[in-house]
Design an enzyme around this catalytic site. Structure first.
Site, PDB file in Angstrom:
ATOM      1  N   GLN A 107      29.730  36.170  41.543  1.00  0.00           N
ATOM      2  CA  GLN A 107      28.757  37.264  41.429  1.00  0.00           C
ATOM      3  C   GLN A 107      27.319  36.756  41.270  1.00  0.00           C
ATOM      4  OE1 GLN A 107      29.300  40.490  41.881  1.00  0.00           O
ATOM      5  NE2 GLN A 107      31.525  40.330  42.076  1.00  0.00           N
ATOM      6  N   SER A 151      31.638  33.051  47.032  1.00  0.00           N
ATOM      7  CA  SER A 151      32.331  33.746  48.113  1.00  0.00           C
ATOM      8  C   SER A 151      31.313  34.450  49.007  1.00  0.00           C
ATOM      9  CB  SER A 151      33.282  34.781  47.498  1.00  0.00           C
ATOM     10  OG  SER A 151      33.856  35.571  48.514  1.00  0.00           O
ATOM     11  N   THR A 206      41.812  23.606  60.273  1.00  0.00           N
ATOM     12  CA  THR A 206      40.607  23.616  61.104  1.00  0.00           C
ATOM     13  C   THR A 206      39.523  24.458  60.439  1.00  0.00           C
ATOM     14  OG1 THR A 206      41.920  23.323  63.090  1.00  0.00           O
ATOM     15  CG2 THR A 206      39.687  24.185  63.394  1.00  0.00           C
ATOM     16  N   CYS A 235      40.093  47.947  39.875  1.00  0.00           N
ATOM     17  CA  CYS A 235      39.556  46.640  40.271  1.00  0.00           C
ATOM     18  C   CYS A 235      40.629  45.739  40.843  1.00  0.00           C
ATOM     19  CB  CYS A 235      38.845  45.981  39.107  1.00  0.00           C
ATOM     20  SG  CYS A 235      37.240  46.745  38.894  1.00  0.00           S
ATOM     21  N   ASN A 283      32.181  40.526  37.141  1.00  0.00           N
ATOM     22  CA  ASN A 283      32.072  41.440  38.280  1.00  0.00           C
ATOM     23  C   ASN A 283      32.102  42.907  37.866  1.00  0.00           C
ATOM     24  OD1 ASN A 283      34.698  40.147  37.726  1.00  0.00           O
ATOM     25  ND2 ASN A 283      35.507  41.760  39.044  1.00  0.00           N
ATOM     26  N   GLY A 293      36.293  33.335  47.300  1.00  0.00           N
ATOM     27  CA  GLY A 293      36.247  33.061  45.866  1.00  0.00           C
ATOM     28  C   GLY A 293      37.617  32.783  45.262  1.00  0.00           C
ATOM     29  N   THR A 294      38.622  33.503  45.718  1.00  0.00           N
ATOM     30  CA  THR A 294      39.959  33.310  45.147  1.00  0.00           C
ATOM     31  C   THR A 294      40.453  31.900  45.427  1.00  0.00           C
ATOM     32  OG1 THR A 294      40.442  35.657  45.409  1.00  0.00           O
ATOM     33  CG2 THR A 294      42.329  34.178  45.177  1.00  0.00           C
ATOM     34  N   HIS A 352      31.265  36.908  51.203  1.00  0.00           N
ATOM     35  CA  HIS A 352      31.137  38.350  51.445  1.00  0.00           C
ATOM     36  C   HIS A 352      30.440  39.101  50.320  1.00  0.00           C
ATOM     37  CE1 HIS A 352      34.520  40.186  49.026  1.00  0.00           C
ATOM     38  NE2 HIS A 352      34.946  38.932  49.043  1.00  0.00           N
TER      39      HIS A 352
END
Ligand code: PLP
Length: 380
Positions: A177, A197, A235, A322, A149, A69-70, A199
């Site tokens: 989110q 993202s 890659t 956070c 979030n 996400g970042t 994860h």
């Protein structure tokens, strides 16, 4: 252990790992290689891209795989800002994730951009009139998160996007989110860029995706071999991309059941508010992520509650931790009008449908006991 920190991260889903496994140990070619292994890796990557594009409702060529996400937010915000010299003004909100806020701050420091960081109301909502009033003829980009979030507030992205487009500004939304709770069709949202993202919804850490509409120019941040149509060299993480595609499809299936997750959330909120006199809900009661219940418990400490709950087998997170390694009160909570003292008492419970009603019932009971134990001088 009952896990209620899904907004921070999730475990990798079995189906995701199973889809990734062959690409890690057998079909591990480099998608840029012309040998057989490379060709089959390129095909797997192309299929993953098409599957993500199907969820976004966009063309596969408009999906760029990132590390998360970042990176997606950096590429969208900085990449669009630098490639579109129409103006040097950006509109964003005060409650964005640092991925967006710091990208804006970078543009401000090093590229002469002017950033309007819009205040939000007590529910954490960006007001359409305030947003519209902030837009200017030289606004290059508006970036407002889809869902927060910390407090779970869901923004009216399609209305905001409409207003931004009326002045010719591009729109990015940080949708990290959203998967599993909210629709991700980019045309209905009306956005030009949207980042997610892996994860956060059952894929591993280190893989994400960003939708970048083909009509919008984007300056790459990572330069090299020209992968991802030149927008993100390096890659490709083929196994990660395949895992992300599978996880996103599973999240879409969960989304069909988001209403029952929201019902369970409301039950948890009701139970905690009824049992703990100091408890206050943070964020919006109505426009809220299905799996987020966040509170302040004035007179206690969020960290102490989190520790006490952990001893009782419940994993959640405090509002004050956070940003990595930070003891500062959460900027999001301050932005919704909570005092720095009370902001230090925030606790967030974020969960998925994997949590049953019985477990949620136990959470409410343990929270009550934990707050009482701390109030009695237990661990504060
Ligand atoms: N945006 C939001 C709303 C988030 O919650 C997060 C993660 O906490 C990010 C961006 C950053 O995502 P990542 O951890 O994949 O870099």
């Amino acid at each position: 252990m009952i896990y209620l920190d899904s907004a921070a991260t999730t475990s990798v889903r079995r189906e995701v790992l199973e889809a990734m496994w062959p690409l890690l140990i057998a079909e591990y070619g480099n998608p840029s290689s012309h040998n057989e292994a490379g060709v089959s890796a390129a095909a797997a990557l192309a299929e993953a891209r098409s599957r993500v594009a199907a969820v976004f409702g966009c063309r596969p060529s408009e999906v760029v795989f990132t590390s998360g996400g970042t990176e997606g937010a950096n590429l969208a915000v900085i990449g669009i800002a630098l490639a579109n010299p129409r103006g040097r003004h950006i509109v964003t909100s005060a409650i964005e994730h640092p991925a967006v806020l710091e990208s804006c701050a970078y543009l401000e420091r090093f590229h002469g951009f002017e950033i309007t960081r819009l205040a939000v109301d007590g529910d954490g909502l960006v007001g359409l009139p305030e947003f519209s009033a902030a837009l200017r003829a030289d606004t290059t980009l508006a970036s407002v998160m889809y869902a927060n979030n910390e407090i779970g507030t869901v923004q009216p992205i399609s209305s905001l996007a409409l207003a931004a487009h009326a002045v010719g500004a591009a729109v990015h939304t940080d949708a990290v989110q959203a998967p599993g709770s909210l629709p991700l069709q980019v045309s209905a949202l009306g956005v030009d860029a949207l980042s997610i993202s892996g994860h956060k919804f059952g894929a591993p850490k280190g893989i994400g995706a960003v939708f970048l509409a083909s009509r919008i120019a984007v300056e790459p941040l990572v330069h090299g071999g020209g992968q991802e149509r030149g927008r993100r060299s390096g890659t490709e993480n083929v196994a990660g991309a395949v895992g992300l595609a599978v996880a996103l499809e599973l999240a879409e299936l969960s989304r069909a059941r988001a209403a029952s997750l929201a019902e369970a959330r409301d039950g948890l909120i009701r139970d905690i508010l009824a049992a703990v006199p100091s408890a206050r809900l943070t964020g919006s009661a109505g426009s809220r992520l299905a799996g987020n219940a966040s509170f302040t418990f004035a007179g206690t400490s969020g960290e102490s509650i989190v520790l006490e709950l952990e001893r009782r087998g419940i994993v959640c997170s405090s509002g004050s931790a956070c940003a990595a390694g930070s003891d500062e009160p959460s900027a999001v909570l301050l932005a919704v009008g909570i005092s720095p003292e009370v902001a230090q008492t925030a606790v967030r419970f974020s969960f998925t449908e994997a949590l049953g009603a019985e477990e949620l019932g136990r959470v409410a009971r343990e929270v009550t006991l934990a707050v009482a134990a701390i109030g009695a001088g237990g661990t504060n």
